[in-house]
Design an enzyme around this catalytic site. Structure first.
Site, PDB file in Angstrom:
ATOM      1  N   GLY A   2       0.863  -1.177   0.000  1.00 56.67           N
ATOM      2  CA  GLY A   2       0.000   0.000   0.000  1.00 56.67           C
ATOM      3  C   GLY A   2       0.900   1.226   0.000  1.00 56.67           C
ATOM      4  O   GLY A   2       1.997   1.214  -0.595  1.00 56.67           O
ATOM      5  N   GLU A  58      -6.989  -0.711  12.534  1.00 51.63           N
ATOM      6  CA  GLU A  58      -5.943  -1.426  13.289  1.00 51.63           C
ATOM      7  C   GLU A  58      -6.151  -1.281  14.805  1.00 51.63           C
ATOM      8  O   GLU A  58      -5.225  -1.491  15.577  1.00 51.63           O
ATOM      9  CB  GLU A  58      -4.567  -0.878  12.897  1.00 51.63           C
ATOM     10  CG  GLU A  58      -4.183  -1.149  11.452  1.00 51.63           C
ATOM     11  CD  GLU A  58      -2.782  -0.654  11.097  1.00 51.63           C
ATOM     12  OE1 GLU A  58      -2.515   0.556  11.250  1.00 51.63           O
ATOM     13  OE2 GLU A  58      -1.951  -1.482  10.672  1.00 51.63           O
ATOM     14  N   LYS A  86       5.430   5.478  19.528  1.00 55.61           N
ATOM     15  CA  LYS A  86       4.626   5.675  18.311  1.00 55.61           C
ATOM     16  C   LYS A  86       3.208   5.139  18.531  1.00 55.61           C
ATOM     17  O   LYS A  86       2.229   5.732  18.058  1.00 55.61           O
ATOM     18  CB  LYS A  86       5.307   4.964  17.129  1.00 55.61           C
ATOM     19  CG  LYS A  86       4.553   5.046  15.802  1.00 55.61           C
ATOM     20  CD  LYS A  86       4.873   6.293  15.013  1.00 55.61           C
ATOM     21  CE  LYS A  86       4.015   6.522  13.782  1.00 55.61           C
ATOM     22  NZ  LYS A  86       4.410   5.770  12.605  1.00 55.61           N
ATOM     23  N   ASN A 131       2.651  -0.095  12.272  1.00 56.29           N
ATOM     24  CA  ASN A 131       2.265   0.573  13.511  1.00 56.29           C
ATOM     25  C   ASN A 131       1.616  -0.435  14.441  1.00 56.29           C
ATOM     26  O   ASN A 131       1.045  -1.431  13.992  1.00 56.29           O
ATOM     27  CB  ASN A 131       1.243   1.683  13.225  1.00 56.29           C
ATOM     28  CG  ASN A 131       1.908   2.950  12.730  1.00 56.29           C
ATOM     29  OD1 ASN A 131       3.067   3.228  13.031  1.00 56.29           O
ATOM     30  ND2 ASN A 131       1.160   3.740  11.967  1.00 56.29           N
TER      31      ASN A 131
HETATM   32  N1  LIG Z   1       0.614   5.555   5.740  1.00 58.01           N
HETATM   33  C1  LIG Z   1       1.494   6.028   6.616  1.00 58.01           C
HETATM   34  O1  LIG Z   1       1.887   7.205   6.534  1.00 58.01           O
HETATM   35  C2  LIG Z   1       2.062   5.156   7.696  1.00 58.01           C
HETATM   36  C3  LIG Z   1       1.590   3.866   7.891  1.00 58.01           C
HETATM   37  N2  LIG Z   1       2.221   3.067   8.830  1.00 58.01           N
HETATM   38  C4  LIG Z   1       1.786   1.697   9.050  1.00 58.01           C
HETATM   39  O2  LIG Z   1       2.231   0.923   7.948  1.00 58.01           O
HETATM   40  C5  LIG Z   1       1.333  -0.170   7.720  1.00 58.01           C
HETATM   41  C6  LIG Z   1       0.829  -0.091   6.280  1.00 58.01           C
HETATM   42  O3  LIG Z   1       0.082   1.120   6.157  1.00 58.01           O
HETATM   43  P1  LIG Z   1      -0.274   1.820   4.768  1.00 58.01           P
HETATM   44  O4  LIG Z   1       0.823   1.584   3.806  1.00 58.01           O
HETATM   45  O5  LIG Z   1      -0.689   3.193   5.098  1.00 58.01           O
HETATM   46  O6  LIG Z   1      -1.551   0.975   4.329  1.00 58.01           O
HETATM   47  P2  LIG Z   1      -2.494   1.106   3.033  1.00 58.01           P
HETATM   48  O7  LIG Z   1      -3.898   1.205   3.487  1.00 58.01           O
HETATM   49  O8  LIG Z   1      -1.994   2.124   2.076  1.00 58.01           O
HETATM   50  O9  LIG Z   1      -2.258  -0.306   2.381  1.00 58.01           O
HETATM   51  C7  LIG Z   1      -2.352  -1.507   3.119  1.00 58.01           C
HETATM   52  C8  LIG Z   1      -3.070  -2.551   2.299  1.00 58.01           C
HETATM   53  O10 LIG Z   1      -4.448  -2.242   2.236  1.00 58.01           O
HETATM   54  C9  LIG Z   1      -4.987  -2.655   0.960  1.00 58.01           C
HETATM   55  N3  LIG Z   1      -5.617  -1.471   0.380  1.00 58.01           N
HETATM   56  C10 LIG Z   1      -5.282  -0.191   0.623  1.00 58.01           C
HETATM   57  N4  LIG Z   1      -6.139   0.653   0.030  1.00 58.01           N
HETATM   58  C11 LIG Z   1      -7.058  -0.121  -0.576  1.00 58.01           C
HETATM   59  C12 LIG Z   1      -8.238   0.164  -1.323  1.00 58.01           C
HETATM   60  N5  LIG Z   1      -8.634   1.428  -1.560  1.00 58.01           N
HETATM   61  N6  LIG Z   1      -8.967  -0.873  -1.773  1.00 58.01           N
HETATM   62  C13 LIG Z   1      -8.594  -2.134  -1.534  1.00 58.01           C
HETATM   63  N7  LIG Z   1      -7.486  -2.465  -0.820  1.00 58.01           N
HETATM   64  C14 LIG Z   1      -6.736  -1.471  -0.357  1.00 58.01           C
HETATM   65  C15 LIG Z   1      -3.885  -3.292   0.253  1.00 58.01           C
HETATM   66  O11 LIG Z   1      -3.904  -4.636   0.738  1.00 58.01           O
HETATM   67  P3  LIG Z   1      -4.499  -5.894   0.000  1.00 58.01           P
HETATM   68  O12 LIG Z   1      -3.315  -6.478  -0.626  1.00 58.01           O
HETATM   69  O13 LIG Z   1      -5.074  -6.746   1.081  1.00 58.01           O
HETATM   70  O14 LIG Z   1      -5.561  -5.415  -0.934  1.00 58.01           O
HETATM   71  C16 LIG Z   1      -2.655  -2.663   0.858  1.00 58.01           C
HETATM   72  O15 LIG Z   1      -1.521  -3.486   0.773  1.00 58.01           O
HETATM   73  C17 LIG Z   1       0.227  -0.021   8.770  1.00 58.01           C
HETATM   74  O16 LIG Z   1       0.542  -0.769   9.915  1.00 58.01           O
HETATM   75  C18 LIG Z   1       0.274   1.472   9.107  1.00 58.01           C
HETATM   76  O17 LIG Z   1      -0.256   1.732  10.383  1.00 58.01           O
HETATM   77  C19 LIG Z   1       3.325   3.484   9.528  1.00 58.01           C
HETATM   78  C20 LIG Z   1       3.796   4.756   9.364  1.00 58.01           C
HETATM   79  C21 LIG Z   1       3.167   5.713   8.502  1.00 58.01           C
HETATM   80  C1  LIG Z   2      -0.812  11.218  11.543  1.00 55.92           C
HETATM   81  C2  LIG Z   2      -0.496  10.196  12.616  1.00 55.92           C
HETATM   82  C3  LIG Z   2       0.815  10.607  13.276  1.00 55.92           C
HETATM   83  C4  LIG Z   2      -1.587  10.258  13.674  1.00 55.92           C
HETATM   84  O1  LIG Z   2      -1.551   9.253  14.597  1.00 55.92           O
HETATM   85  C5  LIG Z   2      -0.403   8.804  12.059  1.00 55.92           C
HETATM   86  O2  LIG Z   2       0.575   8.106  12.259  1.00 55.92           O
HETATM   87  C6  LIG Z   2      -1.540   8.188  11.331  1.00 55.92           C
HETATM   88  O3  LIG Z   2      -2.323   8.886  10.719  1.00 55.92           O
HETATM   89  O4  LIG Z   2      -1.621   6.947  11.357  1.00 55.92           O
END
Ligand SMILES: NC(=O)C1=CN([C@@H]2O[C@H](COP(=O)(O)OP(=O)(O)OC[C@H]3O[C@@H](n4cnc5c(N)ncnc54)[C@H](OP(=O)(O)O)[C@@H]3O)[C@@H](O)[C@H]2O)C=CC1
Ligand SMILES: CC(C)(CO)C(=O)C(=O)O
Length: 308
Positions: free
Chosen positions: A9, A268, A184, A102
């Site tokens: 993602g 989550e 965090k 996270n």
């Molecule tokens: N985004 C950020 O800024 C930060 C995120 N994190 C952490 O990192 C981890 C990953 O987060 P993040 O990358 O944001 O996750 P996303 O929501 O961007 O992606 C995670 C998964 O969700 C599915 N997905 C996302 N959007 C859609 C959609 N619109 N329709 C269908 N499926 C979708 C995909 O999985 P699938 O293959 O199952 O379809 C994807 O691999 C989490 O633990 C998060 O808390 C940590 C620091 C910062």
């Molecule tokens: C913006 C912030 C820091 C808020 O908890 C974040 O990590 C999130 O959106 O998941």
């Protein structure tokens, strides 16, 4: 070092992109068909601080066959066991697995699949946002702290730090990463669920006196439970960090707001406030705020009919 990003993602795309640009061999793994198709057909599009488009390989996890030197886990917390099942075939006795999700308690899940000397736990303050399938918004900078959970894995972990730093990921080997992971979790535990429930930005919630009382109570519960599990936490320092983050990210709707309220996706919560409530119960430490917040988020998931 041949790397899979397991869960591509927003964050998986960021790390995959930066490794790809640093000439590392990297493959994205994901299960979202539209996203895979968009990247396979048009490349991964980067918008934000810079614009780019790279033809980085992406596939479903069960299609991957080459053994990995490194797997970086970036699923949402509730997708983690399924992803670990689906990538069994690319993991051998030397594959290192780095978790940067996270939340709390992921090492207990990963240990069911990976030997401890190959597990690296970490935390990151990099951010990313998925705009449309195949397009990711990258702004600002960040950093990563990581540690091998078994001291025997430290020398190999240091080699991984070196590779990730070639991709400008600002990685530090941390001799005690757990306090940073809990800190965090406190940020997410005070902002994500509250802003999702109140349908507001971080700045709006922290500007409310009642909101701030909730913030302090949640931090206190996290610190009591964390310390009882042996993690060294300084409540004042964590409070200062949370307050600072609330200013820097004041105009943002946290990711849980985006997931639950904007996109009607599961949250989550069980790995943030829910994890603290569960650990608190086991340790006989009262966590009424974490319990209530977890139940309220689950109730919203039920109301929106997105919880099985
Ligand atoms: N985004 C950020 O800024 C930060 C995120 N994190 C952490 O990192 C981890 C990953 O987060 P993040 O990358 O944001 O996750 P996303 O929501 O961007 O992606 C995670 C998964 O969700 C599915 N997905 C996302 N959007 C859609 C959609 N619109 N329709 C269908 N499926 C979708 C995909 O999985 P699938 O293959 O199952 O379809 C994807 O691999 C989490 O633990 C998060 O808390 C940590 C620091 C910062
Ligand atoms: C913006 C912030 C820091 C808020 O908890 C974040 O990590 C999130 O959106 O998941």
């Amino acid at each position: 070092m041949f790397t899979y990003i397991a869960g591509s993602g927003a964050m998986g795309c960021r790390f995959g992109y930066q490794l790809y640009k640093a000439d590392q061999e990297v493959v994205l793994l994901d299960m979202w068909e539209d996203h895979i198709k968009a990247i396979q057909e048009n490349g991964l599009k980067i918008i934000g601080d810079q614009e780019d488009c790279v033809h980085i390989p992406i596939m479903r996890p069960e299609e991957a066959s080459r053994k990995a030197d490194l797997v970086i886990l970036f699923t949402k917390a509730m997708q983690l066991p399924d992803m670990l099942e689906k990538i069994r075939q690319v993991i051998d006795q030397d594959t290192k697995v780095l978790c940067l999700l996270n939340g709390l308690g992921h090492e207990d899940v990963i240990k069911k699949y990976i030997p401890e000397h190959n597990i690296l736990m970490g935390v990151t303050v990099w951010t990313a946002g998925l705009k449309t399938p195949g397009t990711v918004l990258l702004t600002s900078t960040g950093a990563v702290n990581l540690q091998s959970i078994d001291p025997k894995g430290e020398s190999e972990a240091l080699k991984i730090v070196e590779v990730l730093n070639k991709a400008h990921l600002n990685v530090t080997y941390d001799a005690d990463v757990l306090p940073s992971i809990w800190r965090k979790a406190c940020v997410n535990g005070t902002m994500n669920s509250t802003c999702a429930l109140e349908d507001c930005t971080i700045g709006e919630f922290f500007a409310s006196e009642a909101g701030l009382r909730i913030v302090h109570s949640i931090i206190h519960e996290f610190v009591m439970v964390g310390e009882a599990t042996g993690v060294k936490l300084d409540e004042q320092a964590i409070t200062d960090y949370v307050m600072h983050t609330s200013v820097v990210a004041g105009s943002h709707y946290p990711s849980m707001h985006q997931d639950l309220i904007q996109n009607h996706r599961l949250t989550e919560i069980d790995y943030i406030n829910g994890a603290v409530a569960k650990k608190g119960d086991l340790l006989n430490i009262p966590t009424p705020y974490c319990h209530m917040i977890t139940d309220l988020i689950h109730a919203k998931e039920d109301i929106l009919k997105i919880r099985k």
